[in-house]
Design a protein around this motif. Structure first.
Motif, short mmCIF file in Angstrom:
data_model
loop_
_atom_site.label_atom_id
_atom_site.label_comp_id
_atom_site.label_asym_id
_atom_site.label_seq_id
_atom_site.Cartn_x
_atom_site.Cartn_y
_atom_site.Cartn_z
N THR A 101 0.85 -1.19 0.00
CA THR A 101 0.00 0.00 0.00
C THR A 101 0.88 1.24 0.00
N LYS A 102 1.95 1.19 0.81
CA LYS A 102 2.87 2.33 0.88
C LYS A 102 3.63 2.49 -0.44
N ALA A 103 4.03 1.37 -1.04
CA ALA A 103 4.75 1.43 -2.32
C ALA A 103 3.89 2.11 -3.38
N LYS A 104 2.58 1.84 -3.37
CA LYS A 104 1.65 2.51 -4.29
C LYS A 104 1.62 4.01 -4.00
N GLU A 105 1.55 4.35 -2.72
CA GLU A 105 1.50 5.77 -2.37
C GLU A 105 2.77 6.49 -2.81
N PHE A 106 3.90 5.81 -2.71
CA PHE A 106 5.17 6.40 -3.14
C PHE A 106 5.30 6.43 -4.67
N PHE A 124 5.86 3.67 -6.73
CA PHE A 124 6.72 2.63 -7.32
C PHE A 124 5.92 1.76 -8.29
N ASP A 125 6.61 1.25 -9.34
CA ASP A 125 5.95 0.27 -10.20
C ASP A 125 6.52 -1.14 -10.03
N THR A 126 7.65 -1.24 -9.31
CA THR A 126 8.28 -2.54 -9.11
C THR A 126 8.50 -2.78 -7.62
N VAL A 127 8.10 -3.97 -7.17
CA VAL A 127 8.35 -4.33 -5.77
C VAL A 127 9.30 -5.52 -5.72
N SER A 128 10.03 -5.60 -4.62
CA SER A 128 11.07 -6.60 -4.52
C SER A 128 11.26 -6.97 -3.06
N ALA A 137 1.03 -9.29 -7.44
CA ALA A 137 0.31 -9.65 -8.67
C ALA A 137 -1.05 -8.95 -8.69
N LYS A 138 -1.76 -9.08 -7.61
CA LYS A 138 -3.11 -8.49 -7.51
C LYS A 138 -3.05 -6.96 -7.66
N ALA A 139 -1.99 -6.37 -7.10
CA ALA A 139 -1.91 -4.91 -7.11
C ALA A 139 -1.25 -4.38 -8.38
N GLY A 140 -0.82 -5.29 -9.27
CA GLY A 140 -0.30 -4.85 -10.57
C GLY A 140 1.14 -4.35 -10.57
N PHE A 141 1.97 -4.87 -9.67
CA PHE A 141 3.38 -4.49 -9.65
C PHE A 141 4.23 -5.46 -10.47
N ASN A 142 5.35 -4.98 -11.04
CA ASN A 142 6.43 -5.89 -11.44
C ASN A 142 7.04 -6.43 -10.16
N TYR A 155 2.66 -17.56 -8.79
CA TYR A 155 2.18 -16.18 -9.02
C TYR A 155 2.95 -15.48 -10.14
N ASP A 156 3.91 -16.19 -10.74
CA ASP A 156 4.66 -15.71 -11.90
C ASP A 156 5.47 -14.42 -11.67
N PRO A 157 6.21 -14.36 -10.57
CA PRO A 157 7.12 -13.23 -10.38
C PRO A 157 8.44 -13.53 -11.09
N HIS A 158 9.38 -12.58 -11.10
CA HIS A 158 10.76 -12.91 -11.48
C HIS A 158 11.42 -13.44 -10.21
#
Ligand code: PLP
Length: 411
Positions: free
Chosen positions: A119-124, A126-130, A146-151, A171-174
């Motif tokens: 949620t915070k990453a969205k507020e900031f 970001f398009d990629t989470v890790s 995946a649900k929130a639409g991040f790389n 969930y098909d992440p890298h």
């Protein structure tokens, strides 16, 4: 707007605005969220919380978000199970399991921290989470991301259990499997975080991520009828969860929701990776890093980022710590399953085994109320039990074959 006023260095108290940063520029101490508790106590009450939906966001004023929750809307408010059978077996009156093996979409308490972090990453923006993960965080970031639409770039030690690897890949992440232990993975990820503009949930947005762990403590207090327990036993990897359980109790006291706080906090680790418990037992706050070698892979952090603060909490509260060997961990997983019908992963085995020891030593009293945090589901670490359970009875497809077995069982 939310109630977070900024970030503050835990060492030198220097303050910073809300940003994706995690260390103090001056003393390199870790940063922590600070809140407007006056403002929160004006709006948050037992009654108000009870009106809300039963998920971890019912305490949202005490979480570091500014807008509405965007992730983890079905996480949290896990059962607090009165473990009567286990209590009887261990010889105490009131024992509760905080059962984070269920309810969470990826079946571990990590869905709490990830709900807040993403949620915070969205507020900031970001398009990629890790993340650097010992397994459960990988599942949670992969799924919620995946649900929130991040790389998603997920880093794990290559030696994780097969079930844990599959449960991320679905969930098909890298997924990046690193030849090294968690501490090696974490070191590499800190470098990557410096170079790429990604939200590393447990590195550059760690101050926000870590706050999500408080919700397990808020729930414990609410589910005990707005009381804090006499003892709480918490499994430790980095030590963050333990410090946040304590912080949640203190915050509920601060905003007037909890009237009396007299809880001892105990740390649980594996013998094969117990740097926090070793320090606790030696009455020092100096953490000596170790090379992990334990069946409890989800807790296998040899150089725990919050170890020093976790030790402090056990000392400040008059708690303590204990460790469990691989055999004790497996026995405790089976004990919990046999008595309470709860199938915990290895970390749960650690906590239950440690609780048993603390009771035997008299560190936990027979008439006290104790909550044991069981943080992940056993289906994630089936491998650990291989060769340690009984075998099924094999029969052919007829009655006499069955009755032969039945006779053996009854005999
Ligand atoms: C991550 C984890 C913990 C504790 O982690 P901390 O780093 O100490 O906050 C406990 N149990 C399980 C199952 C975990 O995955």
């Amino acid at each position: 707007m939310g109630y977070v006023r900024g970030l503050k260095c835990r060492e030198c108290s220097r303050e910073y605005p809300v940003n994706p940063i995690y260390v103090c520029e001056f003393c390199f101490g870790p940063l922590e969220c600070v809140y407007d508790y006056k403002g929160i106590s004006a709006v948050l009450s037992r009654k108000e919380i009870q009106r809300r939906e039963k998920n971890l966001w019912r305490y949202k004023e005490l979480l570091p978000i500014d807008g509405e929750p965007q992730v983890g809307l079905y996480s949290g408010y896990t059962p607090l199970v009165e473990a009567k059978n286990l209590a009887e077996e261990l010889g105490v009156k009131r024992l509760y399991i905080k059962d984070d093996t269920v309810v969470h979409p990826t079946l571990s308490f990590k869905d709490r921290v990830v709900a807040v972090a993403l949620t915070k990453a969205k507020e900031f923006g970001f398009d990629t989470v890790s993340c650097a993960s010992t397994g459960n965080l990988a599942h949670s970031v992969s799924a919620h991301g995946a649900k929130a639409g991040f790389n998603r770039f997920i880093f794990i030690p290559a030696s994780l259990e097969l079930s844990k690897i599959v449960a991320s890949l679905v969930y098909d992440p890298h997924l990046i499997a690193v030849d090294g232990n968690y501490d090696d993975v974490n070191r590499l990820c800190s470098e990557i975080a410096n170079k790429y503009n990604w939200a590393f949930v447990n590195i550059n947005i760690r101050p926000f991520y870590a706050e999500g762990s408080k919700t397990i403590g808020f729930e414990i207090v609410e589910q005990l009828g707005w009381h804090a327990p006499d003892n709480v036993v918490v499994p430790c990897a980095s030590g963050s969860l333990l410090t946040k359980v304590w912080k949640s109790f203190k915050e509920f006291e601060e905003v007037g929701i909890l009237k009396k706080l007299n809880t001892r906090v105990f740390a649980a680790q594996a013998t094969g990776c117990g740097p926090i418990v070793t320090a606790v037992k030696h009455h020092t706050d100096v953490i000596r890093p170790v090379k992990p070698d334990t069946v409890a892979k989800s807790l296998a952090i040899g150089n725990p980022a919050d170890g020093y603060y976790a030790v402090k909490v056990t000392q400040e509260t008059g708690g303590g710590g204990e460790e469990a060997t691989d055999q004790e961990i497996i026995d405790a997983m089976k004990l919990l399953a046999r008595t309470e019908g709860i199938f915990a992963e290895t970390a749960g085995g650690v906590t239950v085994a440690v609780t048993k020891k603390l009771i035997e030593q008299g560190a936990i009293g027979k008439d006290e109320t104790t909550v044991v945090c069981v943080t992940g589901n056993g289906l994630k670490t089936k491998e650990a039990l291989q060769g340690h359970t009984s075998e099924p009875y094999h029969i052919s497809t007829n009655m006499s074959s069955f009755e032969e077995v039945l006779e053996r069982i009854r005999g």
